[in-house]
Design an enzyme around this catalytic site. Structure first.
Site, PDB file in Angstrom:
ATOM      1  N   ASN A   1       5.592  43.960  67.130  1.00  0.00           N
ATOM      2  CA  ASN A   1       6.134  43.440  65.933  1.00  0.00           C
ATOM      3  C   ASN A   1       7.705  43.004  66.161  1.00  0.00           C
ATOM      4  O   ASN A   1       8.141  41.982  65.541  1.00  0.00           O
ATOM      5  CB  ASN A   1       5.706  44.542  64.918  1.00  0.00           C
ATOM      6  CG  ASN A   1       6.636  45.709  65.110  1.00  0.00           C
ATOM      7  OD1 ASN A   1       6.951  46.208  66.232  1.00  0.00           O
ATOM      8  ND2 ASN A   1       6.810  46.341  63.910  1.00  0.00           N
TER       9      ASN A   1
ATOM     10  N   LYS B   1       7.650  48.983  79.399  1.00  0.00           N
ATOM     11  CA  LYS B   1       6.171  48.158  79.324  1.00  0.00           C
ATOM     12  C   LYS B   1       6.144  47.607  77.935  1.00  0.00           C
ATOM     13  O   LYS B   1       6.055  48.156  76.764  1.00  0.00           O
ATOM     14  CB  LYS B   1       5.087  49.542  79.377  1.00  0.00           C
ATOM     15  CG  LYS B   1       3.887  48.900  79.705  1.00  0.00           C
ATOM     16  CD  LYS B   1       2.951  49.481  78.400  1.00  0.00           C
ATOM     17  CE  LYS B   1       1.790  48.809  77.748  1.00  0.00           C
ATOM     18  NZ  LYS B   1       1.930  47.561  77.632  1.00  0.00           N
TER      19      LYS B   1
ATOM     20  N   GLY C   1       5.408  52.519  68.401  1.00  0.00           N
ATOM     21  CA  GLY C   1       3.948  52.060  67.998  1.00  0.00           C
ATOM     22  C   GLY C   1       3.372  53.076  67.139  1.00  0.00           C
ATOM     23  O   GLY C   1       3.852  53.717  66.420  1.00  0.00           O
TER      24      GLY C   1
ATOM     25  N   THR D   1      -1.029  56.467  68.801  1.00  0.00           N
ATOM     26  CA  THR D   1      -0.939  56.301  70.275  1.00  0.00           C
ATOM     27  C   THR D   1       0.320  57.231  70.496  1.00  0.00           C
ATOM     28  O   THR D   1       0.316  57.740  71.612  1.00  0.00           O
ATOM     29  CB  THR D   1      -0.313  54.973  70.419  1.00  0.00           C
ATOM     30  OG1 THR D   1      -1.127  53.868  69.743  1.00  0.00           O
ATOM     31  CG2 THR D   1      -0.308  54.619  71.996  1.00  0.00           C
ATOM     32  N   GLY D   2       1.171  57.478  69.350  1.00  0.00           N
ATOM     33  CA  GLY D   2       2.255  58.289  69.678  1.00  0.00           C
ATOM     34  C   GLY D   2       1.745  60.002  69.973  1.00  0.00           C
ATOM     35  O   GLY D   2       2.280  60.458  71.061  1.00  0.00           O
TER      36      GLY D   2
ATOM     37  N   GLU E   1       9.179  56.750  67.763  1.00  0.00           N
ATOM     38  CA  GLU E   1       9.288  56.070  66.660  1.00  0.00           C
ATOM     39  C   GLU E   1       7.480  55.432  66.127  1.00  0.00           C
ATOM     40  O   GLU E   1       7.416  54.480  66.920  1.00  0.00           O
ATOM     41  CB  GLU E   1      10.234  54.768  66.698  1.00  0.00           C
ATOM     42  CG  GLU E   1      11.483  55.058  67.117  1.00  0.00           C
ATOM     43  CD  GLU E   1      12.369  55.656  66.189  1.00  0.00           C
ATOM     44  OE1 GLU E   1      11.954  55.945  64.815  1.00  0.00           O
ATOM     45  OE2 GLU E   1      13.559  55.981  66.301  1.00  0.00           O
TER      46      GLU E   1
ATOM     47  N   CYS F   1       7.782  48.421  60.841  1.00  0.00           N
ATOM     48  CA  CYS F   1       7.407  49.740  60.624  1.00  0.00           C
ATOM     49  C   CYS F   1       8.075  50.147  59.111  1.00  0.00           C
ATOM     50  O   CYS F   1       7.432  50.989  58.600  1.00  0.00           O
ATOM     51  CB  CYS F   1       7.914  50.463  61.725  1.00  0.00           C
ATOM     52  SG  CYS F   1       9.955  50.258  61.985  1.00  0.00           S
TER      53      CYS F   1
ATOM     54  N   GLU G   1      -1.285  53.378  56.530  1.00  0.00           N
ATOM     55  CA  GLU G   1      -0.199  52.211  56.776  1.00  0.00           C
ATOM     56  C   GLU G   1      -1.048  50.925  56.677  1.00  0.00           C
ATOM     57  O   GLU G   1      -1.901  50.523  57.583  1.00  0.00           O
ATOM     58  CB  GLU G   1       0.410  52.288  58.215  1.00  0.00           C
ATOM     59  CG  GLU G   1       1.325  51.224  58.424  1.00  0.00           C
ATOM     60  CD  GLU G   1       2.155  51.492  59.784  1.00  0.00           C
ATOM     61  OE1 GLU G   1       1.329  52.011  60.913  1.00  0.00           O
ATOM     62  OE2 GLU G   1       3.166  51.033  60.007  1.00  0.00           O
TER      63      GLU G   1
ATOM     64  N   GLU H   1      16.781  56.775  66.963  1.00  0.00           N
ATOM     65  CA  GLU H   1      17.428  55.409  67.777  1.00  0.00           C
ATOM     66  C   GLU H   1      18.487  55.147  66.809  1.00  0.00           C
ATOM     67  O   GLU H   1      18.837  55.530  65.915  1.00  0.00           O
ATOM     68  CB  GLU H   1      16.415  54.417  67.989  1.00  0.00           C
ATOM     69  CG  GLU H   1      15.179  54.894  68.946  1.00  0.00           C
ATOM     70  CD  GLU H   1      14.368  53.950  69.654  1.00  0.00           C
ATOM     71  OE1 GLU H   1      13.903  54.070  70.640  1.00  0.00           O
ATOM     72  OE2 GLU H   1      13.783  53.139  68.915  1.00  0.00           O
TER      73      GLU H   1
END
Ligand code: NAD
Length: 485
Positions: A145, A168, A221, A225-226, A243, A277, A378, A455
């Site tokens: 995104n 990646k 992501g 997946t996290g 994140e 996000c 989400e 971050e």
């Protein structure tokens, strides 16, 4: 892929296509990296780490300033590539490239200017010093995104601190990241300090988790997946920044500046076709202003022009991929089946020139059930549910009724209300009278299942260091180390 300062094929020779979501046309193809490609890039990154981590901070700072300058000089070409591969309007793409350069400048300005302290022991026999060391090779795993700015959130602080990277990118948005990496090496980064390996998450991403020479994973992501990233990182106790997803509430109180809040809601939800996000994903309106607000927002959403991101006048591009569009459609249908009313949109646009792209109309719904999918999960696309609340306490309770805790906003002229909401909402950021905007100097991250670590800001730099304590016993003040017998 881009490894050790050179363009490289996968060692198998395999490749995959990158497709423009606005037209369905193939743009380019990139190597389909496998585990061996990752291992070799990690080894190059490890070699570069020795040199880069010993490079004086002032030179790392100069290199990052230079990188920002070169990226800005190539802004137009990079933004165009980003729009073509991601779908966002060109103006947003320009902003994203600028944000990458801004992250480089922010951390270039910080590095080498930190101050430490020597602190006496509380017992008086000596003192301690806390120092910071870079961690090593970092695997940065990125979503589609904001492919470029989110790479900047990782590599700018990480490189400033002396780490090196294997990046990646998401499989569908590797092109701009590859170009940016090449420009960074042109700016003077040692070859191998910033590598980009393209390929599937289940192969390239998994090897970054499995490889013992990768010391940290910086991931952005989905929450699902996290979870896998956490499991995969456990074997070698890798440092982690996660994140993840969000379902951000926007609360509009009865004393808010309605026109400003209407603009904020529209921008906050439909920018990047709702795929941020921290997009506004649930809108809570005080009952007394709900009708006026809803009418004004309906009128505003109707003016959002959907089209190809390269076409002047486009406000909103396509959804990035087909599963994502289907997911948004499923959520809208689910809300409708529970008696929600669609005020705007709710379907794919009919214009002939948009049929080949993955477009969906900006969609606004009211009377949405709190058990609807878009209230619970989400909603990563351009559909916004409106909920009506009686007061701030109800709004906060509803806002917190989610597994996520990334962003949030409260709109009011009353500072006490704003501060109370900001204290009570379980989210990493609360914006007051503002839609969600990340700033280089402000730490960003999630509460609850939106992740951990931060971050940006000073905190963002700290997550790329190991903290080392040096304890010094002053001569003559030491005890005799006798066993207490
Ligand atoms: P995703 O989780 O599907 O993919 C992210 C990356 O992980 C991709 O590069 C993918 O190839 C890789 N990956 C997939 N499986 C993997 C595995 N088994 N091992 C290692 N890597 C693997 O996310 P997405 O669809 O690209 O991005 C959208 C999501 O990202 C949304 O949930 C959004 O909220 C979130 N997001 C969060 C932030 C934030 O800062 N919190 C910012 C942007 C996006």
């Amino acid at each position: 892929m881009f490894v050790a300062g050179n363009w490289a094929e996968s060692h198998t020779g395999a490749s995959f296509d990158v497709v423009n979501p606005a037209t369905g046309e193939r743009i380019d193809s990139v190597p389909k990296g496998d585990r061996e490609d990752v291992r070799s890039a990690v080894d190059d990154s490890r070699t570069a780490f020795k040199k880069w981590s010993e490079t004086p901070a002032i030179e790392r700072s100069r290199t990052l300033f230079k990188a920002a300058e070169i990226v800005r000089a190539n802004l137009e070409e990079l933004a165009r590539t980003l729009t073509i591969e991601q779908g966002k309007p060109i103006g947003e793409a320009r902003g994203e490239i600028g944000s990458f350069a801004n992250s480089c400048e922010y951390y270039a300005g910080l590095i080498g200017r930190e101050r430490g302290a020597q602190t006496p022991f509380s017992t008086g026999e000596g003192f301690f010093i806390v120092t910071k060391r870079p961690i090593g090779v970092v695997g940065a795993i990125l979503p589609w995104n904001f492919p470029v700015s989110l790479m900047g959130w990782k590599v700018a602080p990480g490189l400033a601190a002396g780490n090196t990277f294997v990046v990646k990118p998401a499989s569908s948005t590797p092109l701009t990241d590859l170009k940016v990496a090449e420009l960074m090496v042109k700016a003077g980064l040692p070859p191998g300090a910033l590598n980009v390996v393209t390929g599937p998450g289940a192969v390239v991403g998994e090897e970054l988790l499995d490889n013992p020479k990768v010391s940290k994973i910086a991931f952005t992501g989905e929450t699902a997946t996290g979870r896998r990233i956490m499991e995969g990182s456990a074997k070698y106790i890798k440092r982690l920044t996660l994140e993840l997803g969000g379902s951000d509430p926007m609360i509009v109180c009865d004393d808010a500046d309605i026109d400003l809040a209407v603009e904020g809601a529209a921008w906050g939800r439909y920018r990047n076709a709702g795929q941020s996000c921290t997009s506004v994903k649930r809108l809570f309106l005080f009952k007394s202003i709900a009708d006026t607000f809803t009418k004004k927002l309906t009128a505003t959403v109707k003016t959002i022009h959907v089209g190809n991101g390269l076409t002047p006048g486009t406000h909103m591009g396509p959804i990035h991929n087909q599963p994502q569009r289907e997911k948004v459609e499923e959520m809208v249908e689910d809300a409708k089946s529970r008696d929600a009313k669609v005020l705007v949109g709710g379907e794919r646009p009919k214009a002939k020139e948009l049929q080949k792209g993955l477009y969906y109309e900006p969609t606004l719904l009211q009377h949405v059930d709190y058990d609807a999918m878009m209230a619970k999960e989400e909603c990563f696309g351009p559909a916004l549910p409106i909920f009506v609340v009686n007061d701030l306490e109800e709004a906060i309770e509803r806002a917190n009724d989610t597994i996520y805790g990334l962003g949030s906003s409260v709109w009011t002229k009353d500072i006490e209300r704003a501060y109370h909401a900001a204290e009570m909402i379980e989210a990493g950021t609360t914006w007051v009278n503002s839609p969600p905007i990340a700033r280089a100097e402000v730490p960003f991250g999630g509460f609850k299942q939106s992740g951990f670590g931060r971050e940006l800001g000073l905190e963002g730099l700290d997550h790329y260091y190991e903290t080392k304590s040096i304890q010094v016993l002053e001569y003559g003040k030491g005890k005799k180390w006798k066993f207490p017998i």
